[in-house]
Design a protein around this motif. Structure first.
Motif, PDB file in Angstrom:
ATOM      1  N   ASP A   1     -26.631  48.110   0.928  1.00 18.11           N
ATOM      2  CA  ASP A   1     -27.251  49.058   0.004  1.00 18.11           C
ATOM      3  C   ASP A   1     -28.638  48.540  -0.372  1.00 18.11           C
ATOM      4  O   ASP A   1     -28.778  47.465  -0.928  1.00 18.11           O
ATOM      5  N   ASN A   2     -29.657  49.314  -0.081  1.00 20.53           N
ATOM      6  CA  ASN A   2     -31.028  48.856  -0.338  1.00 20.53           C
ATOM      7  C   ASN A   2     -31.887  49.905  -1.034  1.00 20.53           C
ATOM      8  O   ASN A   2     -33.091  49.718  -1.175  1.00 20.53           O
ATOM      9  N   GLU A   3     -31.265  51.004  -1.449  1.00 20.74           N
ATOM     10  CA  GLU A   3     -32.018  52.006  -2.194  1.00 20.74           C
ATOM     11  C   GLU A   3     -31.069  52.771  -3.112  1.00 20.74           C
ATOM     12  O   GLU A   3     -29.844  52.675  -2.974  1.00 20.74           O
ATOM     13  N   ALA A   4     -31.637  53.495  -4.060  1.00 17.31           N
ATOM     14  CA  ALA A   4     -30.857  54.270  -5.022  1.00 17.31           C
ATOM     15  C   ALA A   4     -31.397  55.689  -5.036  1.00 17.31           C
ATOM     16  O   ALA A   4     -32.166  56.073  -5.920  1.00 17.31           O
ATOM     17  N   ASP A   5     -30.971  56.469  -4.047  1.00 15.34           N
ATOM     18  CA  ASP A   5     -31.536  57.807  -3.856  1.00 15.34           C
ATOM     19  C   ASP A   5     -30.495  58.917  -3.943  1.00 15.34           C
ATOM     20  O   ASP A   5     -30.805  60.080  -3.688  1.00 15.34           O
ATOM     21  N   THR A   6     -29.243  58.556  -4.296  1.00 18.08           N
ATOM     22  CA  THR A   6     -28.171  59.547  -4.269  1.00 18.08           C
ATOM     23  C   THR A   6     -27.297  59.422  -5.512  1.00 18.08           C
ATOM     24  O   THR A   6     -26.953  58.307  -5.934  1.00 18.08           O
ATOM     25  N   ASP A   7     -26.908  60.556  -6.093  1.00 13.92           N
ATOM     26  CA  ASP A   7     -26.051  60.583  -7.278  1.00 13.92           C
ATOM     27  C   ASP A   7     -24.606  60.285  -6.882  1.00 13.92           C
ATOM     28  O   ASP A   7     -23.953  61.100  -6.233  1.00 13.92           O
ATOM     29  N   GLY A   8     -24.128  59.119  -7.310  1.00 12.32           N
ATOM     30  CA  GLY A   8     -22.749  58.743  -6.968  1.00 12.32           C
ATOM     31  C   GLY A   8     -21.711  59.342  -7.886  1.00 12.32           C
ATOM     32  O   GLY A   8     -20.533  59.438  -7.504  1.00 12.32           O
ATOM     33  N   ASN A   9     -22.105  59.752  -9.101  1.00 11.30           N
ATOM     34  CA  ASN A   9     -21.129  60.317 -10.029  1.00 11.30           C
ATOM     35  C   ASN A   9     -20.528  61.620  -9.506  1.00 11.30           C
ATOM     36  O   ASN A   9     -19.424  62.001  -9.899  1.00 11.30           O
ATOM     37  N   THR A  10     -21.243  62.281  -8.630  1.00  7.87           N
ATOM     38  CA  THR A  10     -20.739  63.517  -8.030  1.00  7.87           C
ATOM     39  C   THR A  10     -19.630  63.243  -7.030  1.00  7.87           C
ATOM     40  O   THR A  10     -18.667  64.004  -6.929  1.00  7.87           O
ATOM     41  N   HIS A  11     -19.715  62.127  -6.307  1.00  6.25           N
ATOM     42  CA  HIS A  11     -18.928  61.963  -5.087  1.00  6.25           C
ATOM     43  C   HIS A  11     -17.830  60.907  -5.134  1.00  6.25           C
ATOM     44  O   HIS A  11     -17.090  60.782  -4.144  1.00  6.25           O
ATOM     45  N   PHE A  12     -17.703  60.154  -6.231  1.00  2.93           N
ATOM     46  CA  PHE A  12     -16.721  59.069  -6.262  1.00  2.93           C
ATOM     47  C   PHE A  12     -15.799  59.164  -7.467  1.00  2.93           C
ATOM     48  O   PHE A  12     -16.242  59.469  -8.581  1.00  2.93           O
ATOM     49  N   TYR A  13     -14.514  58.884  -7.228  1.00  2.00           N
ATOM     50  CA  TYR A  13     -13.626  58.522  -8.322  1.00  2.00           C
ATOM     51  C   TYR A  13     -14.021  57.111  -8.767  1.00  2.00           C
ATOM     52  O   TYR A  13     -14.397  56.276  -7.917  1.00  2.00           O
ATOM     53  N   GLY A  14     -13.886  56.814 -10.054  1.00  5.78           N
ATOM     54  CA  GLY A  14     -14.255  55.489 -10.527  1.00  5.78           C
ATOM     55  C   GLY A  14     -13.168  54.834 -11.352  1.00  5.78           C
ATOM     56  O   GLY A  14     -12.579  55.468 -12.241  1.00  5.78           O
ATOM     57  N   PHE A  15     -12.874  53.577 -11.040  1.00  9.10           N
ATOM     58  CA  PHE A  15     -11.933  52.781 -11.832  1.00  9.10           C
ATOM     59  C   PHE A  15     -12.657  51.559 -12.373  1.00  9.10           C
ATOM     60  O   PHE A  15     -13.297  50.814 -11.619  1.00  9.10           O
ATOM     61  N   GLU A  16     -12.564  51.366 -13.678  1.00  2.00           N
ATOM     62  CA  GLU A  16     -13.084  50.165 -14.324  1.00  2.00           C
ATOM     63  C   GLU A  16     -11.921  49.203 -14.547  1.00  2.00           C
ATOM     64  O   GLU A  16     -10.935  49.548 -15.217  1.00  2.00           O
ATOM     65  N   ALA A  17     -12.019  47.997 -13.997  1.00  2.00           N
ATOM     66  CA  ALA A  17     -10.985  46.977 -14.177  1.00  2.00           C
ATOM     67  C   ALA A  17     -11.461  45.961 -15.215  1.00  2.00           C
ATOM     68  O   ALA A  17     -12.605  45.511 -15.179  1.00  2.00           O
ATOM     69  N   ILE A  18     -10.583  45.633 -16.148  1.00  2.00           N
ATOM     70  CA  ILE A  18     -10.973  44.743 -17.244  1.00  2.00           C
ATOM     71  C   ILE A  18     -11.180  43.326 -16.725  1.00  2.00           C
ATOM     72  O   ILE A  18     -10.255  42.672 -16.242  1.00  2.00           O
ATOM     73  N   ASN A  19     -12.416  42.868 -16.788  1.00  2.00           N
ATOM     74  CA  ASN A  19     -12.779  41.524 -16.353  1.00  2.00           C
ATOM     75  C   ASN A  19     -14.179  41.226 -16.866  1.00  2.00           C
ATOM     76  O   ASN A  19     -15.027  42.116 -16.925  1.00  2.00           O
ATOM     77  N   LEU A  20     -14.420  39.977 -17.241  1.00  2.00           N
ATOM     78  CA  LEU A  20     -15.724  39.595 -17.770  1.00  2.00           C
ATOM     79  C   LEU A  20     -16.827  39.666 -16.719  1.00  2.00           C
ATOM     80  O   LEU A  20     -18.014  39.752 -17.064  1.00  2.00           O
ATOM     81  N   GLY A  21     -16.456  39.557 -15.445  1.00  2.00           N
ATOM     82  CA  GLY A  21     -17.456  39.640 -14.394  1.00  2.00           C
ATOM     83  C   GLY A  21     -18.364  38.432 -14.316  1.00  2.00           C
ATOM     84  O   GLY A  21     -19.442  38.503 -13.724  1.00  2.00           O
ATOM     85  N   ASP A  22     -17.923  37.311 -14.919  1.00  2.00           N
ATOM     86  CA  ASP A  22     -18.752  36.106 -14.918  1.00  2.00           C
ATOM     87  C   ASP A  22     -18.471  35.195 -13.729  1.00  2.00           C
ATOM     88  O   ASP A  22     -19.017  34.104 -13.629  1.00  2.00           O
ATOM     89  N   GLY A  23     -17.601  35.643 -12.834  1.00  2.00           N
ATOM     90  CA  GLY A  23     -17.240  34.820 -11.684  1.00  2.00           C
ATOM     91  C   GLY A  23     -16.196  33.775 -12.000  1.00  2.00           C
ATOM     92  O   GLY A  23     -15.785  33.026 -11.115  1.00  2.00           O
ATOM     93  N   LYS A  24     -15.750  33.714 -13.259  1.00  2.00           N
ATOM     94  CA  LYS A  24     -14.736  32.743 -13.673  1.00  2.00           C
ATOM     95  C   LYS A  24     -13.467  33.409 -14.180  1.00  2.00           C
ATOM     96  O   LYS A  24     -12.381  32.862 -14.028  1.00  2.00           O
ATOM     97  N   ASP A  25     -13.616  34.571 -14.816  1.00  2.00           N
ATOM     98  CA  ASP A  25     -12.464  35.282 -15.348  1.00  2.00           C
ATOM     99  C   ASP A  25     -11.553  35.688 -14.199  1.00  2.00           C
ATOM    100  O   ASP A  25     -11.971  36.421 -13.301  1.00  2.00           O
ATOM    101  N   PRO A  26     -10.294  35.229 -14.183  1.00  2.00           N
ATOM    102  CA  PRO A  26      -9.418  35.504 -13.039  1.00  2.00           C
ATOM    103  C   PRO A  26      -8.939  36.950 -13.007  1.00  2.00           C
ATOM    104  O   PRO A  26      -8.905  37.643 -14.019  1.00  2.00           O
ATOM    105  N   TRP A  27      -8.553  37.373 -11.832  1.00  2.00           N
ATOM    106  CA  TRP A  27      -7.965  38.697 -11.605  1.00  2.00           C
ATOM    107  C   TRP A  27      -6.472  38.513 -11.352  1.00  2.00           C
ATOM    108  O   TRP A  27      -6.076  38.063 -10.275  1.00  2.00           O
TER     109      TRP A  27
END
Length: 331
Positions: free
Chosen positions: A114-140
């Motif tokens: 991915d090298n550009e942001a030219d398309t609206d993704g909210n139209t085309h994707f289901y989205g799931f948010e998973a609870i995690n700090l995203g710091d590379g340390k918080d385990p899954w």
């Protein structure tokens, strides 16, 4: 071209795949459809929340923030694997991303960078948010990753995706330049996609019976596993050649010593085994093993230093608990 699933069809698909579902507030009519279309949909996008706590995160993803109104996804995946549905329709989760990536997802071909942001993704994707700090340390946790796999597979199965490729499920980092989610010990999108493809080769009710890969070190221990650990411990800490412990003995020693309602009494004799020394060593070894196993289950691989620290912590805790519950009488 795929129309989004109705709210009822979405719930049915998730539950058929074995997902625990919680329907939050008025999620069925909660959306951003007045800002643009939702659909046609072509895939599933996975995010991490950079938050902790299930209740607060679910409410945040439902209501949104002052600068980004909710819903912020369609479902929040908690650490325990429960999927909390917070929106149905257009949601503020994907943002603008690479149109070449969308084309690859639609065609189910290999993902380009991915090298550009030219398309609206909210139209085309289901989205799931998973609870995690995203710091590379918080385990899954394994339960959470399995829920990601099952929820993604449910949507792929319902839409007929995944038959000619396995790129219908992507991470936010693979869509929008500069994003990093999802990341951390215990999850990679390649592994998620592989497991989704594996599920789609089976009925929706299928449950894996073996670990998926060397990354899956967080499978729960069976009784047989515990017995093998106990037997190995007993062999290692047998302090006298005339002392014999089988796995049942070693395990019972640990279980009884851990009971707050039980007191052990031992009598030490001149020619007999040092029961306190034997039990102390056993408790220390089992405590160390359980501490290491717990950390492996929580976060995947450990370095040698982390294993040593975990073992030391487990041994100290086990001996402290044991010492508080044992009475040793001199003979």
């Amino acid at each position: 071209m795929a129309d989004p699933l109705s709210a009822d069809a979405l719930v049915r698909a998730l539950k058929a795949e074995g997902v625990r579902v919680v329907e939050y507030k008025s999620w069925r009519t909660h959306n951003r459809n007045h800002k643009g279309p939702w659909g046609p949909v072509h895939g599933v996008m996975i995010h991490h929340t950079v938050t902790t706590g299930t209740d607060a995160t679910v409410e945040l993803c439902y209501a949104g923030r002052s600068d980004l109104p909710g819903p912020l996804c369609h479902g929040v995946i908690a650490k325990d694997g429960t999927v909390h549905l917070v929106g149905h329709g257009r949601a503020n989760h994907a943002g603008s991303g690479d149109g070449d990536v969308l084309a690859a997802v639609t065609a189910e071909t290999s993902l380009p960078a991915d090298n550009e942001a030219d398309t609206d993704g909210n139209t085309h994707f289901y989205g799931f948010e998973a609870i995690n700090l995203g710091d590379g340390k918080d385990p899954w946790p394994a339960e959470q990753v399995e829920a990601i796999v099952r929820a993604s597979a449910a949507l792929c199965r319902a839409h007929g995706w995944g038959k000619s490729g396995d790129t219908s499920v992507i991470g936010h980092a693979e869509w929008q330049p500069g994003k990093i989610d999802p990341r951390g010990p215990g999850i990679t999108m390649n592994d998620v996609r592989r497991r989704v493809a594996e599920r789609l080769d089976h009925a929706a009710s299928w449950t894996p019976t073996t670990p998926h890969s060397e990354e899956d070190t967080d499978m729960p221990l069976s009784d047989a596993d515990v017995d093998r650990i106990a037997a190995a411990t007993a062999r290692k800490v047998a302090l006298y050649k005339d002392t014999r412990l089988d796995s049942r003995d070693a395990r019972q020693m640990w279980d009884d010593a851990a009971s707050p309602h039980h007191t052990w009494q031992f009598r030490r004799t001149a020619d007999g085994p040092d029961a306190w020394g034997l039990l102390s060593a056993t408790a220390a070894e089992v405590g160390a093993l359980r501490q290491v196993v717990a950390q492996l289950a929580a976060g995947g691989g450990l370095t040698a230093e982390q294993i040593e620290a975990a073992a030391a912590t487990g041994a100290r805790t086990a001996l402290a608990e044991l010492g508080a519950r044992l009475t040793v009488e001199e003979g």
